[in-house]
Design an enzyme around this catalytic site. Sequence first.
Site, PDB file in Angstrom:
ATOM      1  N   HIS A 107     -34.419 -12.354  42.862  1.00  9.10           N
ATOM      2  CA  HIS A 107     -34.082 -11.023  43.898  1.00  9.10           C
ATOM      3  C   HIS A 107     -33.327 -11.591  45.063  1.00  9.10           C
ATOM      4  O   HIS A 107     -32.783 -11.065  45.461  1.00  9.10           O
ATOM      5  CB  HIS A 107     -35.303 -10.732  44.310  1.00  9.10           C
TER       6      HIS A 107
ATOM      7  N   GLU B  33     -36.204  -5.645  34.795  1.00  9.63           N
ATOM      8  CA  GLU B  33     -38.109  -6.103  35.935  1.00  9.63           C
ATOM      9  C   GLU B  33     -38.490  -6.284  34.666  1.00  9.63           C
ATOM     10  O   GLU B  33     -39.770  -7.176  35.113  1.00  9.63           O
ATOM     11  CB  GLU B  33     -38.198  -5.252  36.966  1.00  9.63           C
TER      12      GLU B  33
ATOM     13  N   HIS C 179     -30.511  -1.138  42.062  1.00 10.57           N
ATOM     14  CA  HIS C 179     -31.406  -2.731  42.326  1.00 10.57           C
ATOM     15  C   HIS C 179     -31.397  -3.466  41.029  1.00 10.57           C
ATOM     16  O   HIS C 179     -31.233  -4.450  41.226  1.00 10.57           O
ATOM     17  CB  HIS C 179     -32.752  -2.034  42.881  1.00 10.57           C
TER      18      HIS C 179
ATOM     19  N   LYS D 140     -46.760  -3.088  48.397  1.00  4.47           N
ATOM     20  CA  LYS D 140     -45.738  -3.519  48.767  1.00  4.47           C
ATOM     21  C   LYS D 140     -44.626  -1.768  49.339  1.00  4.47           C
ATOM     22  O   LYS D 140     -44.540  -1.261  48.307  1.00  4.47           O
ATOM     23  CB  LYS D 140     -44.628  -3.625  48.050  1.00  4.47           C
TER      24      LYS D 140
ATOM     25  N   ASN E 233     -39.801 -12.813  42.572  1.00  5.44           N
ATOM     26  CA  ASN E 233     -39.042 -12.810  43.079  1.00  5.44           C
ATOM     27  C   ASN E 233     -37.869 -13.119  42.331  1.00  5.44           C
ATOM     28  O   ASN E 233     -36.244 -13.541  43.000  1.00  5.44           O
ATOM     29  CB  ASN E 233     -38.784 -12.822  44.968  1.00  5.44           C
TER      30      ASN E 233
ATOM     31  N   ARG F 232     -47.147 -14.465  44.050  1.00  4.92           N
ATOM     32  CA  ARG F 232     -46.914 -12.924  44.256  1.00  4.92           C
ATOM     33  C   ARG F 232     -45.070 -13.538  44.069  1.00  4.92           C
ATOM     34  O   ARG F 232     -44.048 -12.543  44.062  1.00  4.92           O
ATOM     35  CB  ARG F 232     -47.141 -12.566  44.995  1.00  4.92           C
TER      36      ARG F 232
ATOM     37  N   ARG G 127     -52.600   5.852  60.977  1.00  7.19           N
ATOM     38  CA  ARG G 127     -53.318   4.733  59.989  1.00  7.19           C
ATOM     39  C   ARG G 127     -54.167   4.556  58.919  1.00  7.19           C
ATOM     40  O   ARG G 127     -54.556   4.194  58.774  1.00  7.19           O
ATOM     41  CB  ARG G 127     -54.717   3.997  61.053  1.00  7.19           C
TER      42      ARG G 127
ATOM     43  N   GLU H  29     -48.505 -12.184  48.674  1.00  6.17           N
ATOM     44  CA  GLU H  29     -47.714 -12.791  48.702  1.00  6.17           C
ATOM     45  C   GLU H  29     -47.828 -13.965  49.774  1.00  6.17           C
ATOM     46  O   GLU H  29     -46.846 -14.235  50.137  1.00  6.17           O
ATOM     47  CB  GLU H  29     -46.328 -12.372  49.143  1.00  6.17           C
TER      48      GLU H  29
ATOM     49  N   HIS I  39     -30.057  -8.931  45.850  1.00  6.42           N
ATOM     50  CA  HIS I  39     -30.483  -8.596  46.614  1.00  6.42           C
ATOM     51  C   HIS I  39     -29.089  -9.033  48.207  1.00  6.42           C
ATOM     52  O   HIS I  39     -29.419  -7.643  48.453  1.00  6.42           O
ATOM     53  CB  HIS I  39     -31.997  -9.088  48.006  1.00  6.42           C
TER      54      HIS I  39
ATOM     55  N   LYS J 264     -48.497  -7.381  36.430  1.00  2.00           N
ATOM     56  CA  LYS J 264     -47.438  -7.128  37.303  1.00  2.00           C
ATOM     57  C   LYS J 264     -49.451  -6.656  38.084  1.00  2.00           C
ATOM     58  O   LYS J 264     -49.203  -7.345  39.430  1.00  2.00           O
ATOM     59  CB  LYS J 264     -46.927  -5.925  37.729  1.00  2.00           C
TER      60      LYS J 264
HETATM   61  N1  NAD Z   1     -42.421  -1.490  46.106  1.00  2.00           N
HETATM   62  C1  NAD Z   1     -41.886  -2.143  45.131  1.00  2.00           C
HETATM   63  O1  NAD Z   1     -42.932  -3.504  45.077  1.00  2.00           O
HETATM   64  C2  NAD Z   1     -40.462  -2.475  44.660  1.00  2.00           C
HETATM   65  C3  NAD Z   1     -40.111  -3.355  43.662  1.00  2.00           C
HETATM   66  C4  NAD Z   1     -39.149  -3.109  42.911  1.00  2.00           C
HETATM   67  C5  NAD Z   1     -38.409  -2.017  43.610  1.00  2.00           C
HETATM   68  N2  NAD Z   1     -38.457  -1.140  44.752  1.00  2.00           N
HETATM   69  C6  NAD Z   1     -37.711  -0.187  44.795  1.00  2.00           C
HETATM   70  O2  NAD Z   1     -37.372   0.562  44.097  1.00  2.00           O
HETATM   71  C7  NAD Z   1     -35.681   0.795  44.750  1.00  2.00           C
HETATM   72  C8  NAD Z   1     -34.936   1.366  43.834  1.00  2.00           C
HETATM   73  O3  NAD Z   1     -35.532   2.372  42.463  1.00  2.00           O
HETATM   74  P1  NAD Z   1     -35.472   3.024  41.721  1.00  2.00           P
HETATM   75  O4  NAD Z   1     -34.262   3.065  40.600  1.00  2.00           O
HETATM   76  O5  NAD Z   1     -36.404   4.369  41.216  1.00  2.00           O
HETATM   77  O6  NAD Z   1     -34.651   3.743  42.341  1.00  2.00           O
HETATM   78  P2  NAD Z   1     -34.348   5.778  42.772  1.00  2.00           P
HETATM   79  O7  NAD Z   1     -35.631   6.555  43.340  1.00  2.00           O
HETATM   80  O8  NAD Z   1     -33.551   6.149  43.782  1.00  2.00           O
HETATM   81  O9  NAD Z   1     -34.486   6.801  41.447  1.00  2.00           O
HETATM   82  C9  NAD Z   1     -33.258   6.278  40.732  1.00  2.00           C
HETATM   83  C10 NAD Z   1     -32.342   7.861  40.760  1.00  2.00           C
HETATM   84  O10 NAD Z   1     -32.974   8.575  39.542  1.00  2.00           O
HETATM   85  C11 NAD Z   1     -33.302  10.023  39.884  1.00  2.00           C
HETATM   86  N3  NAD Z   1     -33.759  10.215  39.307  1.00  2.00           N
HETATM   87  C12 NAD Z   1     -35.868   9.837  39.409  1.00  2.00           C
HETATM   88  N4  NAD Z   1     -36.653  10.120  38.479  1.00  2.00           N
HETATM   89  C13 NAD Z   1     -36.057  11.189  38.017  1.00  2.00           C
HETATM   90  C14 NAD Z   1     -36.391  11.092  36.133  1.00  2.00           C
HETATM   91  N5  NAD Z   1     -37.491  11.104  35.850  1.00  2.00           N
HETATM   92  N6  NAD Z   1     -35.447  12.502  35.593  1.00  2.00           N
HETATM   93  C15 NAD Z   1     -33.871  12.549  36.727  1.00  2.00           C
HETATM   94  N7  NAD Z   1     -33.869  11.473  37.492  1.00  2.00           N
HETATM   95  C16 NAD Z   1     -34.700  10.848  38.168  1.00  2.00           C
HETATM   96  C17 NAD Z   1     -33.808   9.368  41.412  1.00  2.00           C
HETATM   97  O11 NAD Z   1     -33.093  10.886  42.286  1.00  2.00           O
HETATM   98  C18 NAD Z   1     -32.330   8.510  41.730  1.00  2.00           C
HETATM   99  O12 NAD Z   1     -31.387   8.923  42.016  1.00  2.00           O
HETATM  100  C19 NAD Z   1     -34.832  -0.270  45.664  1.00  2.00           C
HETATM  101  O13 NAD Z   1     -35.071   0.539  46.606  1.00  2.00           O
HETATM  102  C20 NAD Z   1     -36.284  -1.270  45.743  1.00  2.00           C
HETATM  103  O14 NAD Z   1     -36.083  -2.216  46.761  1.00  2.00           O
HETATM  104  C21 NAD Z   1     -39.640  -1.086  45.121  1.00  2.00           C
HETATM  105 ZN    ZN Z   2     -37.139  -6.338  41.501  1.00  2.00          ZN
END
Ligand code: NAD
Ligand code: ZN
Length: 371
Positions: free
Chosen positions: A256, A193, A272, A151, A253, A249, A129, A245, A260, A235
Amino acid sequence: MSNTNSSPVREVPVELGDRRYVVRIGAGLLDGLGAAVRALCPAPTATIVTDTNVGPLYAERAVRSMKSAGYDPQSVTIPAGDASNSLEQAARIYDVLGASRMERKSPLVALGGGVMGDLTGFVAATWLRGVPFIQCPTTTEADIDASVGGKTAVNHTSGKNMIGAFYQPRLVLMDIATLQTLDDRDFRAGLAESIKHGAIRDAAMLDWHEQNAARILSHDPAILAELLEKNVRIKAGVVAADEREAGLRAILNFGHTIGHAVESLLHYEWRHGECVAAGMVAVARIAVRRSIMSQADADRLEKIIAAFGLPTRIPKHLAADEIIALTKTDKKVSAGKVHFVFVPRFGETMMRDDITEDDVRAVLAEIRAGS
Ligand SMILES: NC(=O)c1ccc[n+]([C@@H]2O[C@H](COP(=O)([O-])OP(=O)(O)OC[C@H]3O[C@@H](n4cnc5c(N)ncnc54)[C@H](O)[C@@H]3O)[C@@H](O)[C@H]2O)c1
Ligand SMILES: [Zn+2]
């Protein structure tokens, strides 16, 4: 405060009362992970969750740092990529936690991009939990957006981020030096972003993006530190005002709703941030069509997006009907109406639920035709 590269450490608080935490931004911070976590979570054990790309580059340093702070850490390595943001991979982490001596106070550390943060955060929110959660973001997407705000979610066959929880980390440690190994495409994608944050909250930040595009794209460490701090402040401010949200918040989006839809139709072929970039172009054009935004502002936004090498068009093979259908399944739909975030003037936002399918269709025709 200083660190190994003798560059300053920037610290931004996320003011959430008893769940307040800080975001630390600097080069080389990973080596201080253990000491930073120890100050917050006294426990004998800790678990680091990373992926198959980030693990070989940084897990050893994270483990070493945790050991030197007195932890007996274990690490779990998940296949890299969006497909890992799943209940199946969450279950793998639960299995490791169940088989080890993880206690309620043992921290779970996400080391990687947004996928690792979302997945690990979800596990941290649900295991026992809730166990302490630490974010060590390593991508621009995670630094600029995903790692701050709590999130957490995994995807479900019915949609992205369908199963999740609001669960704040205890600390976010951004080692900007890790961005130097990030693939150029991923590096640029996260910058969408940042453009979003400027558009919705800080017009001067858009000027700053125009003036500093070349330095940002060359990974200049000083400008990257400034970039991250600007974004984390925005942020953190939005999250502190509306953690769950209930209102404000939702402005995050921007871009998005269509973004999305494009993301899920491309089956995660696009990053993304790339989908968000094209989504911002689409929504800006809808805004012009509905006299919400000036043509000049929409053109300028599109130019900034293009200057960072991000897409301003969507692939022709995506059907408008499918995109429209997906916007209606967005989590933000209420009473059957799709809520779009608009930017009437840079730095200001407006929500509208009266956008017609014709508006969306007309704009998709423009940006699918490559015009
Ligand atoms: N929770 C939230 O508020 C929120 C906000 C925005 C995005 N997201 C989510 O985040 C995700 C996208 O994040 P992302 O773009 O970081 O994707 P990711 O985590 O898949 O990373 C992108 C790629 O880079 C590689 N990588 C990461 N760090 C590295 C580094 N320092 N050196 C070499 N390679 C590296 C990873 O292995 C992956 O292949 C989406 O699923 C999106 O929905 C969440
Ligand atoms: Zn986003």
